[in-house]
Motif scaffolding. Structure first.
Motif, PDB file in Angstrom:
ATOM      1  N   LEU A   1       0.827  -1.217   0.000  1.00 44.65           N
ATOM      2  CA  LEU A   1       0.000   0.000   0.000  1.00 44.65           C
ATOM      3  C   LEU A   1       0.857   1.262   0.000  1.00 44.65           C
TER       4      LEU A   1
ATOM      5  N   TYR B   1      -0.502   5.059  -1.157  1.00 46.04           N
ATOM      6  CA  TYR B   1      -1.573   5.388  -0.223  1.00 46.04           C
ATOM      7  C   TYR B   1      -1.015   6.193   0.952  1.00 46.04           C
TER       8      TYR B   1
ATOM      9  N   ILE C   1      -2.834   4.264   6.293  1.00 52.71           N
ATOM     10  CA  ILE C   1      -2.331   2.892   6.448  1.00 52.71           C
ATOM     11  C   ILE C   1      -2.051   2.590   7.914  1.00 52.71           C
TER      12      ILE C   1
ATOM     13  N   MET D   1      -9.703   2.656   0.519  1.00 55.50           N
ATOM     14  CA  MET D   1      -8.435   1.931   0.480  1.00 55.50           C
ATOM     15  C   MET D   1      -8.637   0.431   0.679  1.00 55.50           C
TER      16      MET D   1
ATOM     17  N   TRP E   1      -7.855  -2.543  -1.849  1.00 54.85           N
ATOM     18  CA  TRP E   1      -6.955  -3.629  -1.462  1.00 54.85           C
ATOM     19  C   TRP E   1      -7.589  -4.988  -1.750  1.00 54.85           C
TER      20      TRP E   1
ATOM     21  N   LYS F   1      -6.653   3.571  -7.806  1.00 55.23           N
ATOM     22  CA  LYS F   1      -7.395   3.874  -6.594  1.00 55.23           C
ATOM     23  C   LYS F   1      -8.829   4.236  -6.952  1.00 55.23           C
TER      24      LYS F   1
END
Length: 416
Positions: free
Chosen positions: A353, A358, A363, A391, A395, A413
């Motif tokens: 990530l 990101y 995160i 996010m 993922w 994204k």
């Protein structure tokens, strides 16, 4: 006439109090109830004084005479023996109050706030078994760096302990942990005006202990992730398969996953709310659930929906949850022994990530990592929910893509 042991042993209680003399002011004062007390009568600056040396037979004739001789010697210097004894008691009292044990107990009481019972119990054991026996009676300000080196070295050479694989190794880890505690104790002492410097932090453990370089939890490289995901998809036990798949999707700590309860899941808002008592840092945590996570949980609902835990134990009664080793054993069976752990999914997700650009804060918040010190270490578990929701869905889509393509690729994204 001087007293003798034979005469003292033959004494019988009398109807009235009586005094037996041994010379030089030393007497044995006897009461009708049988109590016999050693006394020393003397004058100091013309005023009569009486000093006691304890009771017979706990203090025998020989010991009483020795104490008497010490008192006479003090009196000969011009000092009052009773005053000196009170001073000695005061100094001993102050020594206890300023001892390393007293500091350790104050530090432990403060340090233990908010920690779980297992952690507190382990620390208490290290204090009682290793630190206090060696350094407890020493005055704080007398301790030097070499004292802590000697303590840790003695601990390391005192025996063996088991590592995570069950192998017996020197108890270097325990020695290092005790040294770390001592450093924290002196930090506490400095903060409370009890010391001005920290002798326990003046030298690195690696300079004298058989320390090993710390390594992260075993984890696969990003390029190996597609093969791992496919292997997990083929695991025979559904609950374990689903648990391992969820680890890859939400990358929580293993204990947080296996202890999950249905009451924590909010299907309507697609959120998993973990209460503070189940989190390592004792702060509540909110996890946005991707479509893929929701789908797995709905399948699990068919299996364990009537139980408290999402992953109930299959071998233990009373609605206990899955063992902490279940996911690790599954990874071992899939050929990833010493290559991947449940915790390893956290590192893999964080690395990828970050590489994909990101936001670091998003995160770290998703990982329930606290950064900074003091108040800045605390965070609002509801922060960045919209950003983390996007996010986490990205993922999950990414894992589906590399599972299908068999290689690590970039991904777009979701629109903000």
């Amino acid at each position: 006439m001087k007293l003798t042991d034979a005469k003292l042993k033959a004494l019988k209680p009398s109807e009235k109090a009586s005094t037996l003399t041994d010379g030089g002011g030393l007497t044995l004062y006897c009461l009708p109830n049988g109590t016999k007390t050693w006394r020393y009568r003397y004058r100091y600056h013309g005023k009569p004084q009486t000093m006691t040396f304890g009771q017979y037979p706990n203090v025998g004739l020989k010991d009483a005479r020795a104490k008497h001789a010490e008192a006479i010697a003090v009196l000969a210097t011009g000092s009052n023996p009773m005053g000196e004894r009170k001073k000695d008691k005061l100094l001993k009292s102050l020594a206890v109050a300023n001892s390393f044990q007293a500091l350790a107990e104050r530090w432990f009481e403060n340090w233990g706030h908010g920690k779980d019972e297992k952690t507190i119990s382990a620390a208490r054991g290290r204090l009682d078994n290793y630190i206090i026996p060696q350094l407890g009676l020493r005055p704080i300000l007398e301790l030097k760096t070499q004292d802590f080196v000697a303590m840790a070295t003695k601990i390391e050479s005192s025996g063996k302990e088991k590592d995570k694989s069950g192998n017996l190794i020197p108890i270097t880890h325990t020695a290092e942990r005790c040294l770390r505690y001592c450093g924290q104790m002196f930090d506490f002492a400095i903060a409370h005006g009890m010391a001005e410097h920290n002798p326990a932090r003046s030298i690195k453990p690696s300079k004298f202990l058989k320390t090993k370089k710390l390594t992260n939890h075993a984890r696969v490289e990003a390029a190996e992730l597609p093969a791992l995901l496919k292997a997990i998809d083929g695991y025979d036990s559904k609950p374990t398969r689903f648990a391992t798949q969820l680890m890859s999707l939400v990358f929580v700590r293993t204990s947080e996953l296996i202890g999950a309860k249905w009451g924590e899941i909010d299907f309507d808002n697609k959120l998993w709310r973990i209460p503070a008592e189940r989190m390592k840092k004792k702060d509540p945590h909110i996890i946005p659930m991707s479509d893929q996570v929701v789908a797995i949980l709905k399948e699990l609902k068919k299996i364990s929906g009537n139980r408290e835990h999402i992953f109930p134990s299959t071998v233990r009664p009373n609605d206990d949850h899955m063992s902490n080793a279940t996911i690790l054993r599954a990874l071992d069976r899939l050929g990833y022994k010493n290559k991947m752990t449940g915790h390893g999914f956290r590192g893999v997700a964080s690395t990828i990530l970050h590489e994909l650009g990101y936001n670091h804060i998003h995160i770290e918040t998703q990982l329930a990592h606290l950064t900074g010190n003091g108040i800045s270490r605390r965070y609002d578990s509801s922060e960045y929910i919209p950003e983390r929701t996007r996010m986490m869905q990205d993922w999950a889509n990414y894992l589906d893509a590399i599972r299908k393509d068999g290689k690590v690729v970039g991904f777009k994204k979701a629109a903000a």
